[in-house]
Design a protein around this motif. Sequence first.
Motif, PDB file in Angstrom:
ATOM      1  N   ILE A 158      -5.164   1.186  -6.875  1.00 58.27           N
ATOM      2  CA  ILE A 158      -4.281   1.946  -5.987  1.00 58.27           C
ATOM      3  C   ILE A 158      -5.010   2.366  -4.717  1.00 58.27           C
ATOM      4  O   ILE A 158      -4.446   2.334  -3.621  1.00 58.27           O
ATOM      5  N   GLU A 159      -6.261   2.737  -4.856  1.00 52.39           N
ATOM      6  CA  GLU A 159      -7.046   3.130  -3.688  1.00 52.39           C
ATOM      7  C   GLU A 159      -7.173   1.981  -2.695  1.00 52.39           C
ATOM      8  O   GLU A 159      -7.186   2.195  -1.475  1.00 52.39           O
ATOM      9  N   GLU A 160      -7.233   0.754  -3.206  1.00 50.06           N
ATOM     10  CA  GLU A 160      -7.355  -0.405  -2.320  1.00 50.06           C
ATOM     11  C   GLU A 160      -6.095  -0.597  -1.459  1.00 50.06           C
ATOM     12  O   GLU A 160      -6.149  -1.234  -0.408  1.00 50.06           O
ATOM     13  N   PHE A 161      -4.960  -0.063  -1.915  1.00 50.28           N
ATOM     14  CA  PHE A 161      -3.720  -0.156  -1.129  1.00 50.28           C
ATOM     15  C   PHE A 161      -3.539   1.023  -0.174  1.00 50.28           C
ATOM     16  O   PHE A 161      -2.535   1.103   0.523  1.00 50.28           O
ATOM     17  N   SER A 162      -4.492   1.917  -0.117  1.00 52.86           N
ATOM     18  CA  SER A 162      -4.335   3.131   0.689  1.00 52.86           C
ATOM     19  C   SER A 162      -4.220   2.837   2.179  1.00 52.86           C
ATOM     20  O   SER A 162      -3.665   3.626   2.937  1.00 52.86           O
ATOM     21  N   GLY A 163      -4.761   1.705   2.608  1.00 49.35           N
ATOM     22  CA  GLY A 163      -4.692   1.364   4.027  1.00 49.35           C
ATOM     23  C   GLY A 163      -3.417   0.645   4.436  1.00 49.35           C
ATOM     24  O   GLY A 163      -3.241   0.303   5.607  1.00 49.35           O
ATOM     25  N   ARG A 208      -0.013   0.051   5.905  1.00 43.96           N
ATOM     26  CA  ARG A 208       0.731   0.820   6.895  1.00 43.96           C
ATOM     27  C   ARG A 208       2.225   0.873   6.599  1.00 43.96           C
ATOM     28  O   ARG A 208       2.933   1.717   7.143  1.00 43.96           O
ATOM     29  N   ASP A 209       2.687  -0.044   5.765  1.00 39.91           N
ATOM     30  CA  ASP A 209       4.100  -0.030   5.367  1.00 39.91           C
ATOM     31  C   ASP A 209       4.242   0.911   4.174  1.00 39.91           C
ATOM     32  O   ASP A 209       3.882   0.578   3.052  1.00 39.91           O
ATOM     33  N   GLU A 210       4.771   2.109   4.424  1.00 39.24           N
ATOM     34  CA  GLU A 210       4.824   3.128   3.385  1.00 39.24           C
ATOM     35  C   GLU A 210       5.699   2.713   2.203  1.00 39.24           C
ATOM     36  O   GLU A 210       5.383   3.013   1.047  1.00 39.24           O
ATOM     37  N   ARG A 211       6.802   2.027   2.488  1.00 45.68           N
ATOM     38  CA  ARG A 211       7.674   1.590   1.399  1.00 45.68           C
ATOM     39  C   ARG A 211       6.963   0.561   0.532  1.00 45.68           C
ATOM     40  O   ARG A 211       7.003   0.625  -0.700  1.00 45.68           O
ATOM     41  N   LEU A 212       6.284  -0.395   1.180  1.00 50.28           N
ATOM     42  CA  LEU A 212       5.544  -1.409   0.440  1.00 50.28           C
ATOM     43  C   LEU A 212       4.439  -0.773  -0.390  1.00 50.28           C
ATOM     44  O   LEU A 212       4.224  -1.136  -1.548  1.00 50.28           O
ATOM     45  N   LYS A 213       3.739   0.201   0.201  1.00 52.37           N
ATOM     46  CA  LYS A 213       2.660   0.869  -0.531  1.00 52.37           C
ATOM     47  C   LYS A 213       3.207   1.607  -1.750  1.00 52.37           C
ATOM     48  O   LYS A 213       2.608   1.562  -2.836  1.00 52.37           O
ATOM     49  N   THR A 214       4.347   2.257  -1.601  1.00 51.25           N
ATOM     50  CA  THR A 214       4.969   2.956  -2.728  1.00 51.25           C
ATOM     51  C   THR A 214       5.317   1.987  -3.847  1.00 51.25           C
ATOM     52  O   THR A 214       5.064   2.256  -5.031  1.00 51.25           O
ATOM     53  N   ILE A 215       5.889   0.842  -3.480  1.00 53.95           N
ATOM     54  CA  ILE A 215       6.284  -0.158  -4.475  1.00 53.95           C
ATOM     55  C   ILE A 215       5.061  -0.707  -5.202  1.00 53.95           C
ATOM     56  O   ILE A 215       5.040  -0.804  -6.439  1.00 53.95           O
ATOM     57  N   LEU A 216       4.010  -1.065  -4.459  1.00 55.04           N
ATOM     58  CA  LEU A 216       2.819  -1.644  -5.067  1.00 55.04           C
ATOM     59  C   LEU A 216       2.088  -0.637  -5.964  1.00 55.04           C
ATOM     60  O   LEU A 216       1.623  -0.977  -7.053  1.00 55.04           O
ATOM     61  N   ASN A 217       1.998   0.607  -5.484  1.00 54.32           N
ATOM     62  CA  ASN A 217       1.339   1.634  -6.299  1.00 54.32           C
ATOM     63  C   ASN A 217       2.089   1.850  -7.612  1.00 54.32           C
ATOM     64  O   ASN A 217       1.475   1.992  -8.685  1.00 54.32           O
ATOM     65  N   SER A 218       3.409   1.880  -7.539  1.00 55.71           N
ATOM     66  CA  SER A 218       4.201   2.065  -8.755  1.00 55.71           C
ATOM     67  C   SER A 218       4.082   0.851  -9.669  1.00 55.71           C
ATOM     68  O   SER A 218       3.966   0.986 -10.896  1.00 55.71           O
TER      69      SER A 218
END
Length: 286
Positions: free
Chosen positions: A14-19, A21-31
């Motif tokens: 999850i930390e690797e996805f912290s950068g 910039r697409d907040e929706r994409l980051k939310t989906i990937l983290n989940s």
Amino acid sequence: MRNLNAENITDAVIEEFSGCRDERLKTILNSLVTHLHAFLREVEPTEQEWTQAIDFLTRTGQKCDDQRQEFILLSDTLGVTMLVDALNHQTSDPMVSESTVLGPFYVADPPQADQGASIDWNVEGEPLYVEGRVHDERGEPLANVVIDVWQSDSEGFYDVQKELDGASLRARFTTDDQGRYAFWTVTPAPYPIPTDGPVGKMLEVTGRHPYRPAHVHFMLMADGYETLVTQVFAEDDPYLDSDAVFGVKDSLVRDYRQMPTGEAPDGRSMPSSYRYLNYDFGLKAS
């Protein structure tokens, strides 16, 4: 990023996805990572089982082509398609028609057909006359609604599953100034979803049948309104309560009425019996 184990690897990914910039994409990937890792911790697959899972997904992708989508079939049979549909098309308005799965056999840009035309090109079967009207949330008729229809034949096959000279049992209509549509086709039959691929094998080894109840697909499109993807099922079908893709809703079940010889609703003289389906659709403003 060192000394990762079953307890800390999820946080590291999850930390690797912290950068991102697409907040929706980051939310989906983290989940996705969170739930996928939790699933693996719960079932503790062996390395062999995980390899089998990767092979299953690989074969699912290899089965896809421009006429068949095995991943849609997988989504359908796991109930995922209907869950996504339910999350995106919730309505309590009785004037708005309910939606259901698209299915793997939709083909974009089908042949254009006139009102009342027959679309049973190159196939045989019990005649079925389908008609109805399209209205808005107030019940007012909607003109110029584009309606794509597609279905199986009376043996349970879609045109793309057979070596036909062109499309059959699929067409595009446009509603008239009173919101009406009408066409002749053949009575569809209950049929098994394709079982010659990995999804069919999954159903077999889990003891599930592959059958869908008889139905006609509809996709309705109009400016200013949400696109409606739905199906109308035959009332007396034995698979209504065990649809392999979980797509049946009570509001989408209708009587495919047996009609005698004589004059049909459109004035056509019918020398033999036929079926009749009447269904009105309500569209929701976008």
